[in-house]
Motif scaffolding. Sequence first.
Motif, PDB file in Angstrom:
ATOM      1  N   PRO A  12       0.822  -1.228   0.000  1.00  0.00           N
ATOM      2  CA  PRO A  12       0.000   0.000   0.000  1.00  0.00           C
ATOM      3  C   PRO A  12       0.848   1.268   0.000  1.00  0.00           C
ATOM      4  O   PRO A  12       0.561   2.214  -0.741  1.00  0.00           O
ATOM      5  CB  PRO A  12      -0.828  -0.135   1.287  1.00  0.00           C
ATOM      6  N   LEU A  13       1.904   1.279   0.820  1.00  0.00           N
ATOM      7  CA  LEU A  13       2.781   2.452   0.871  1.00  0.00           C
ATOM      8  C   LEU A  13       3.552   2.631  -0.428  1.00  0.00           C
ATOM      9  O   LEU A  13       3.630   3.737  -0.977  1.00  0.00           O
ATOM     10  CB  LEU A  13       3.778   2.312   2.023  1.00  0.00           C
ATOM     11  N   SER A  14       4.151   1.547  -0.920  1.00  0.00           N
ATOM     12  CA  SER A  14       4.987   1.662  -2.114  1.00  0.00           C
ATOM     13  C   SER A  14       4.154   1.983  -3.346  1.00  0.00           C
ATOM     14  O   SER A  14       4.605   2.709  -4.231  1.00  0.00           O
ATOM     15  CB  SER A  14       5.789   0.372  -2.333  1.00  0.00           C
ATOM     16  N   ALA A  15       2.933   1.442  -3.414  1.00  0.00           N
ATOM     17  CA  ALA A  15       2.064   1.770  -4.546  1.00  0.00           C
ATOM     18  C   ALA A  15       1.696   3.246  -4.530  1.00  0.00           C
ATOM     19  O   ALA A  15       1.723   3.931  -5.562  1.00  0.00           O
ATOM     20  CB  ALA A  15       0.802   0.898  -4.510  1.00  0.00           C
ATOM     21  N   MET A  16       1.366   3.765  -3.349  1.00  0.00           N
ATOM     22  CA  MET A  16       1.088   5.197  -3.233  1.00  0.00           C
ATOM     23  C   MET A  16       2.318   6.022  -3.595  1.00  0.00           C
ATOM     24  O   MET A  16       2.222   7.041  -4.276  1.00  0.00           O
ATOM     25  CB  MET A  16       0.631   5.526  -1.811  1.00  0.00           C
ATOM     26  N   GLY A  17       3.475   5.558  -3.138  1.00  0.00           N
ATOM     27  CA  GLY A  17       4.702   6.299  -3.401  1.00  0.00           C
ATOM     28  C   GLY A  17       5.130   6.291  -4.846  1.00  0.00           C
ATOM     29  O   GLY A  17       5.906   7.164  -5.270  1.00  0.00           O
ATOM     30  N   SER A  18       4.634   5.337  -5.621  1.00  0.00           N
ATOM     31  CA  SER A  18       4.990   5.270  -7.034  1.00  0.00           C
ATOM     32  C   SER A  18       4.169   6.219  -7.896  1.00  0.00           C
ATOM     33  O   SER A  18       4.459   6.404  -9.074  1.00  0.00           O
ATOM     34  CB  SER A  18       4.818   3.835  -7.556  1.00  0.00           C
ATOM     35  N   MET A  19       3.129   6.822  -7.313  1.00  0.00           N
ATOM     36  CA  MET A  19       2.282   7.741  -8.099  1.00  0.00           C
ATOM     37  C   MET A  19       1.845   8.928  -7.249  1.00  0.00           C
ATOM     38  O   MET A  19       0.678   9.299  -7.204  1.00  0.00           O
ATOM     39  CB  MET A  19       1.072   7.002  -8.671  1.00  0.00           C
ATOM     40  N   THR A  20       2.816   9.558  -6.584  1.00  0.00           N
ATOM     41  CA  THR A  20       2.494  10.669  -5.699  1.00  0.00           C
ATOM     42  C   THR A  20       2.016  11.909  -6.446  1.00  0.00           C
ATOM     43  O   THR A  20       1.238  12.691  -5.907  1.00  0.00           O
ATOM     44  CB  THR A  20       3.714  11.035  -4.833  1.00  0.00           C
ATOM     45  N   LEU A  21       2.472  12.116  -7.664  1.00  0.00           N
ATOM     46  CA  LEU A  21       2.003  13.277  -8.423  1.00  0.00           C
ATOM     47  C   LEU A  21       0.496  13.188  -8.641  1.00  0.00           C
ATOM     48  O   LEU A  21      -0.234  14.162  -8.432  1.00  0.00           O
ATOM     49  CB  LEU A  21       2.730  13.366  -9.770  1.00  0.00           C
ATOM     50  N   THR A  22       0.027  12.023  -9.025  1.00  0.00           N
ATOM     51  CA  THR A  22      -1.411  11.817  -9.229  1.00  0.00           C
ATOM     52  C   THR A  22      -2.178  11.944  -7.925  1.00  0.00           C
ATOM     53  O   THR A  22      -3.179  12.671  -7.837  1.00  0.00           O
ATOM     54  CB  THR A  22      -1.661  10.430  -9.842  1.00  0.00           C
ATOM     55  N   LEU A  23      -1.713  11.242  -6.891  1.00  0.00           N
ATOM     56  CA  LEU A  23      -2.457  11.197  -5.629  1.00  0.00           C
ATOM     57  C   LEU A  23      -2.418  12.538  -4.906  1.00  0.00           C
ATOM     58  O   LEU A  23      -3.423  12.965  -4.326  1.00  0.00           O
ATOM     59  CB  LEU A  23      -1.894  10.099  -4.738  1.00  0.00           C
ATOM     60  N   TYR A  24      -1.282  13.207  -4.935  1.00  0.00           N
ATOM     61  CA  TYR A  24      -1.182  14.500  -4.275  1.00  0.00           C
ATOM     62  C   TYR A  24      -2.076  15.527  -4.962  1.00  0.00           C
ATOM     63  O   TYR A  24      -2.774  16.318  -4.302  1.00  0.00           O
ATOM     64  CB  TYR A  24       0.274  14.967  -4.278  1.00  0.00           C
ATOM     65  N   SER A  25      -2.099  15.509  -6.288  1.00  0.00           N
ATOM     66  CA  SER A  25      -2.957  16.439  -7.027  1.00  0.00           C
ATOM     67  C   SER A  25      -4.425  16.168  -6.730  1.00  0.00           C
ATOM     68  O   SER A  25      -5.217  17.099  -6.498  1.00  0.00           O
ATOM     69  CB  SER A  25      -2.691  16.312  -8.533  1.00  0.00           C
ATOM     70  N   ALA A  26      -4.809  14.891  -6.713  1.00  0.00           N
ATOM     71  CA  ALA A  26      -6.196  14.532  -6.410  1.00  0.00           C
ATOM     72  C   ALA A  26      -6.555  14.921  -4.979  1.00  0.00           C
ATOM     73  O   ALA A  26      -7.674  15.396  -4.705  1.00  0.00           O
ATOM     74  CB  ALA A  26      -6.399  13.032  -6.621  1.00  0.00           C
ATOM     75  N   HIS A  27      -5.621  14.732  -4.069  1.00  0.00           N
ATOM     76  CA  HIS A  27      -5.828  15.119  -2.667  1.00  0.00           C
ATOM     77  C   HIS A  27      -6.108  16.614  -2.545  1.00  0.00           C
ATOM     78  O   HIS A  27      -7.039  17.035  -1.845  1.00  0.00           O
ATOM     79  CB  HIS A  27      -4.584  14.719  -1.866  1.00  0.00           C
ATOM     80  N   LEU A  28      -5.320  17.442  -3.233  1.00  0.00           N
ATOM     81  CA  LEU A  28      -5.525  18.889  -3.169  1.00  0.00           C
ATOM     82  C   LEU A  28      -6.852  19.296  -3.806  1.00  0.00           C
ATOM     83  O   LEU A  28      -7.551  20.187  -3.302  1.00  0.00           O
ATOM     84  CB  LEU A  28      -4.371  19.610  -3.855  1.00  0.00           C
ATOM     85  N   LEU A  29      -7.199  18.649  -4.902  1.00  0.00           N
ATOM     86  CA  LEU A  29      -8.484  18.965  -5.543  1.00  0.00           C
ATOM     87  C   LEU A  29      -9.649  18.599  -4.625  1.00  0.00           C
ATOM     88  O   LEU A  29     -10.650  19.324  -4.564  1.00  0.00           O
ATOM     89  CB  LEU A  29      -8.596  18.213  -6.874  1.00  0.00           C
ATOM     90  N   ALA A  30      -9.509  17.496  -3.900  1.00  0.00           N
ATOM     91  CA  ALA A  30     -10.549  17.124  -2.937  1.00  0.00           C
ATOM     92  C   ALA A  30     -10.615  18.143  -1.799  1.00  0.00           C
ATOM     93  O   ALA A  30     -11.702  18.514  -1.338  1.00  0.00           O
ATOM     94  CB  ALA A  30     -10.285  15.726  -2.395  1.00  0.00           C
TER      95      ALA A  30
END
Length: 413
Positions: A328-346
């Motif tokens: 779970p951690l490594s998968a999130m860490g492999s796509m932080t640009l996507t997840l961080y952007s989605a987090h900010l939009l939320a």
Amino acid sequence: MNTTRRGGTGDVATATDGAPRKRRLVGIDAARGLALIGLMAIHLLPAWNEQTGEASWSWRLFSGHSAALFALLAGVGLALGSGARQPREGRALTADRVSVLVRALLIVTVGMTVNAAMPEDPPAYNILFYYGMFFILAIPFLHARPKTLFIWAAAFGILSPLLMQRMLDVLPEWWYYNPTLPNVLSNPAGTLSQLLLTGNYPALPYMTYLLVGMGLGRLDLRAVRTQVRLVIVGVVLTVLAQLVSAVLLYGLGGYSVLQEASRLSESTLDEILVWGTDSLPTDTGWWLAITTPHSNTPLAIATSLGLSLAVLGVFLLISQKIGDWLLPLSAMGSMTLTLYSAHLLALSLELHYDSPYLWYVVHLLVAAVFAVIWQRTLGQGPLERVVAYCAKRTRRLVAGQGGNANPGKTRNS
């Protein structure tokens, strides 16, 4: 198409051309995943305990440190993507530099697009806008060896805070927490000073983390000896920075000087030493002795750098034994640009203020589930795939070849 032998994190993938291709270092991705979790915590969770008024656990653990870890790992990725232990030269080096520039511009574009959706009084400050500047400033160092990178990192860590404090009173003011393109065009000088010295994640002090990361990426990060040294050096650096700060402030009279120079009460000064200020005060150089998160003083940088080194070393060590459990951690860490952007939009919807802990769990679960499923089925994250495609195409065009410039590099870039 590649075939990969599944097993430990040190397995080797075999390409169809027969060239060995090392698998991703799971520990790096896991550390990056933790940095993302930390930034989410800072954005969503309360910074203080409502009963005691003291700093919350999330603030103490992650404030300032998560961003530093992100920058350190960005440097590692840049090094791994530009030859790892053997920096490229000649035309291949030029291709890498242009590729990094393209990557930086795309990240800035994503950052400003996200900023455009944020309210005027934002729930979070977007690091992506600064991230692009980190990459641009790293371009001249892509050829450098570890020793050179570490020396330059020390220079940035010591001199940038001095420059920052001396220049704050003369630099142009900035008015936008999360600048958009119209903001940049209307106030270019203020934007540049914000990016380099006066903003939330000023690039010049943050180059310390980035260059150290690049130096680490030039080492053998798969070697246990290197991983253990990271942990030891990180812990020693953190403890030493805190100790030096305590001696300067409470042993050599720095605390009293800060009170007198700034005309602060003891309670107000104590609050500043925990929470910091909007910008580093300029009335005395003794402010450079504090270690408050985001103060970007030499000792604050050393503290966050030490913690980042220790975290990276620990994850590299444990990933050799429990790499699969870190998915779970490594998968999130492999796509932080996507997840961080989605987090900010939320966050821009501003639905989280009444139930911060609930929304923190929601953000974490959605990010982890999405990352695992996407990685298992489609591989690279959505935004990561676009950025990587453009950067790689640029590299190949400049290098004058249609294939990979270095098929044997480690794939954590």
